[in-house]
Design a protein around this motif. Structure first.
Motif, mmCIF file in Angstrom:
data_model
loop_
_atom_site.group_PDB
_atom_site.id
_atom_site.type_symbol
_atom_site.label_atom_id
_atom_site.label_comp_id
_atom_site.label_asym_id
_atom_site.label_seq_id
_atom_site.Cartn_x
_atom_site.Cartn_y
_atom_site.Cartn_z
ATOM 1 N N TYR A 156 0.835 -1.212 0.000
ATOM 2 C CA TYR A 156 0.000 0.000 0.000
ATOM 3 C C TYR A 156 0.867 1.258 0.000
ATOM 4 N N ILE A 157 2.023 1.171 0.653
ATOM 5 C CA ILE A 157 2.910 2.321 0.763
ATOM 6 C C ILE A 157 3.684 2.561 -0.528
ATOM 7 N N VAL A 158 4.234 1.503 -1.137
ATOM 8 C CA VAL A 158 5.199 1.683 -2.229
ATOM 9 C C VAL A 158 4.617 1.467 -3.622
ATOM 10 N N ILE A 159 3.407 0.950 -3.734
ATOM 11 C CA ILE A 159 2.823 0.670 -5.049
ATOM 12 C C ILE A 159 1.673 1.640 -5.322
ATOM 13 N N PRO A 160 1.624 2.244 -6.522
ATOM 14 C CA PRO A 160 0.532 3.169 -6.860
ATOM 15 C C PRO A 160 -0.837 2.508 -6.715
ATOM 16 N N GLU A 161 -1.791 3.257 -6.162
ATOM 17 C CA GLU A 161 -3.113 2.681 -5.889
ATOM 18 C C GLU A 161 -3.823 2.181 -7.131
ATOM 19 N N ASP A 162 -3.577 2.827 -8.283
ATOM 20 C CA ASP A 162 -4.299 2.387 -9.481
ATOM 21 C C ASP A 162 -3.859 1.001 -9.940
ATOM 22 N N ARG A 163 -2.784 0.472 -9.358
ATOM 23 C CA ARG A 163 -2.329 -0.873 -9.710
ATOM 24 C C ARG A 163 -3.125 -1.939 -8.959
ATOM 25 N N PHE A 164 -3.841 -1.585 -7.898
ATOM 26 C CA PHE A 164 -4.592 -2.612 -7.173
ATOM 27 C C PHE A 164 -6.077 -2.307 -7.016
ATOM 28 N N THR A 165 -6.484 -1.043 -7.022
ATOM 29 C CA THR A 165 -7.899 -0.755 -6.783
ATOM 30 C C THR A 165 -8.803 -1.268 -7.899
ATOM 31 N N ASN A 166 -8.254 -1.387 -9.121
ATOM 32 C CA ASN A 166 -9.089 -1.840 -10.238
ATOM 33 C C ASN A 166 -9.005 -3.343 -10.469
ATOM 34 N N LYS A 167 -8.439 -4.077 -9.513
ATOM 35 C CA LYS A 167 -8.353 -5.526 -9.639
ATOM 36 C C LYS A 167 -9.487 -6.194 -8.868
ATOM 37 N N GLN A 168 -9.883 -7.384 -9.340
ATOM 38 C CA GLN A 168 -11.031 -8.070 -8.754
ATOM 39 C C GLN A 168 -10.693 -8.755 -7.429
ATOM 40 N N ASP A 169 -9.528 -9.381 -7.401
ATOM 41 C CA ASP A 169 -9.165 -10.146 -6.209
ATOM 42 C C ASP A 169 -7.654 -10.322 -6.160
ATOM 43 N N ILE A 170 -7.185 -11.088 -5.195
ATOM 44 C CA ILE A 170 -5.750 -11.258 -4.992
ATOM 45 C C ILE A 170 -5.082 -11.944 -6.178
ATOM 46 N N PHE A 171 -5.773 -12.894 -6.826
ATOM 47 C CA PHE A 171 -5.174 -13.605 -7.956
ATOM 48 C C PHE A 171 -5.025 -12.679 -9.159
ATOM 49 N N ASP A 172 -6.040 -11.864 -9.403
ATOM 50 C CA ASP A 172 -5.987 -10.901 -10.495
ATOM 51 C C ASP A 172 -4.839 -9.918 -10.268
ATOM 52 N N PHE A 173 -4.702 -9.490 -9.031
ATOM 53 C CA PHE A 173 -3.646 -8.540 -8.679
ATOM 54 C C PHE A 173 -2.260 -9.180 -8.816
ATOM 55 N N LEU A 174 -2.083 -10.374 -8.273
ATOM 56 C CA LEU A 174 -0.781 -11.037 -8.340
ATOM 57 C C LEU A 174 -0.372 -11.324 -9.777
ATOM 58 N N TYR A 175 -1.334 -11.667 -10.614
ATOM 59 C CA TYR A 175 -1.029 -11.951 -12.021
ATOM 60 C C TYR A 175 -0.565 -10.678 -12.732
ATOM 61 N N SER A 176 -1.258 -9.576 -12.520
ATOM 62 C CA SER A 176 -0.877 -8.321 -13.169
ATOM 63 C C SER A 176 0.492 -7.845 -12.681
#
Length: 391
Positions: A156-176
């Motif tokens: 949350y601190i080091v990664i831009p929010e737009d990289r995770f807020t538009n993801k569906q779940d943890i798997f979608d996020f980890l894949y991207s």
């Protein structure tokens, strides 16, 4: 058609002087100032946040009111390092579990994915996982889950929010984030090769000559199956890159398909899935398994023989029917670091034994499964050979 198949892994590039290991990559992106910030976060997280809920990575519009938080201004160098969440995960799991093989990326990816529970909601975990005051955290939560919580807070601190807020779940996020990690590694390797100023190409040809012999090299009686992402001019006409190339910017980090079911979210992280969805240029994607009647020898060098690639080896061994054929298997290795000849030969023998022991049961014949290693040795078709250290 060729009578020798040469299979190479990253140890080949390392022997040629290329700083192509994942450890080299991490060192280049996590410079001293960045590591100091991450160490500072870890120290303060462990020491002072056991009774707090924290801002952490969340998906969708789940953001709640601002809670206790680490100040982002204290981590500007880490933000500017443009880390992926996989960088964050590897760092946190190493700090908490002392995994000194964290730079074995593909096995680490599998280990982390295997810890994720399909029915768990990991969105905003920093807020949901509130420790019980006065109770030691290890006693109330799974250790791996606590690593995830810490990684999600740091992310949350080091990664831009737009990289995770538009993801569906943890798997979608980890894949991207894995795609970002792969792209970063691509850029690192391209710069590393450029810095060699032609030395790498010369080293590839010299080392290849040492391993396969001048006669085979000059007659061009070999093909190369490369598990590397590099494509030296010395190999380009003869080589197929299994996991993509820097030239095509389509490199793959993945797990073995045999380790997961095709109906699970983890399947998209397999090398099989990743290859299936790639757009392939047929001119640069030659068939590397062919002419089974002509092949005489399969030579390995620089490959860790890791489980993530067992599916490939199984396909090759099946196609050429190494149990019943006359094909020889030659596993080559060189000393490196402080390793002695005896140590590298012993390590290679263990890896070869494990590979063939795992392959045996896939043949569908219990007797063959038990004696394949002995059969190859009795027929003088299995060799482990030390190659003089090139550099």
């Amino acid at each position: 058609m060729k009578s020798n198949l040469f299979i190479v892994g990253n140890g080949f590039d390392l022997a040629c002087g290329l700083h192509s290991s994942y450890q080299d990559f991490f060192r280049s992106r996590m410079e001293e100032d960045v590591l100091k910030e991450l160490e500072h976060f870890h120290k303060n997280y462990i020491a002072g946040t056991s009774k707090q809920s924290l801002n952490s990575i969340y998906f969708g519009s789940l953001k709640g009111p601002k809670r206790a938080d680490f100040s982002k201004k204290d981590y500007e160098k880490s933000v500017n390092a443009k880390l992926s969440f996989w960088d964050v995960l590897f760092f946190i799991f190493d700090k908490n579990q002392g995994n000194k093989n964290w730079y074995d990326v593909e096995n680490s990816i599998f280990s982390i994915l295997n810890m994720i529970k399909l029915d768990e909601d990991y969105s905003d975990l920093g807020f949901k996982e509130r420790p019980i005051p006065g109770v030691v955290r290890a006693g109330v939560r799974n250790k791996e889950k606590e690593c995830f919580r810490e990684a999600l807070v740091l992310g949350y601190i080091v990664i831009p929010e737009d990289r995770f807020t538009n993801k569906q779940d943890i798997f979608d996020f980890l894949y991207s984030e894995l795609l970002i990690f792969e792209a970063d590694f691509t850029e690192y390797l391209i710069k590393e090769i450029d810095s060699q100023q032609g030395w790498y190409t010369t080293a590839v040809e010299d080392l290849l000559r040492t391993i396969v012999g001048s006669d085979i090299l000059e007659s061009n009686d070999y093909s190369v199956l490369s598990f590397n992402y590099t494509a030296s001019p010395a190999l380009r006409d003869a080589a197929t890159n299994v996991h993509g190339t820097l030239m095509d910017r389509n490199i793959i980090f993945g797990i073995d398909q045999n380790a997961v079911g095709a109906d699970t979210p983890l399947f998209r992280f397999t090398k099989t899935f990743r290859k299936m969805i790639q757009v392939i240029d047929p001119e640069r994607n030659k068939t590397y398994i062919n002419d089974k009647d002509r092949l005489k020898k399969i030579i390995f060098y620089g490959h860790s023989l890791g489980e993530a690639d067992y599916s490939y080896f199984q396909s090759i061994f099946d196609y050429y029917d190494i149990y019943a054929s006359d094909i020889q298997l030659e596993f080559c290795c060189s000393t490196y670091g402080d390793k002695t000849s005896e140590e590298v030969l012993s390590d290679m023998s263990i890896l070869v034994g494990k590979l063939l022991s795992n392959y045996g049961p896939t043949m569908g014949n219990e007797n063959r499964a038990k004696n394949i290693l002995h059969k190859l040795m009795l027929e003088n078709r299995l060799h482990i050979r030390e190659i003089p250290r090139y550099r």
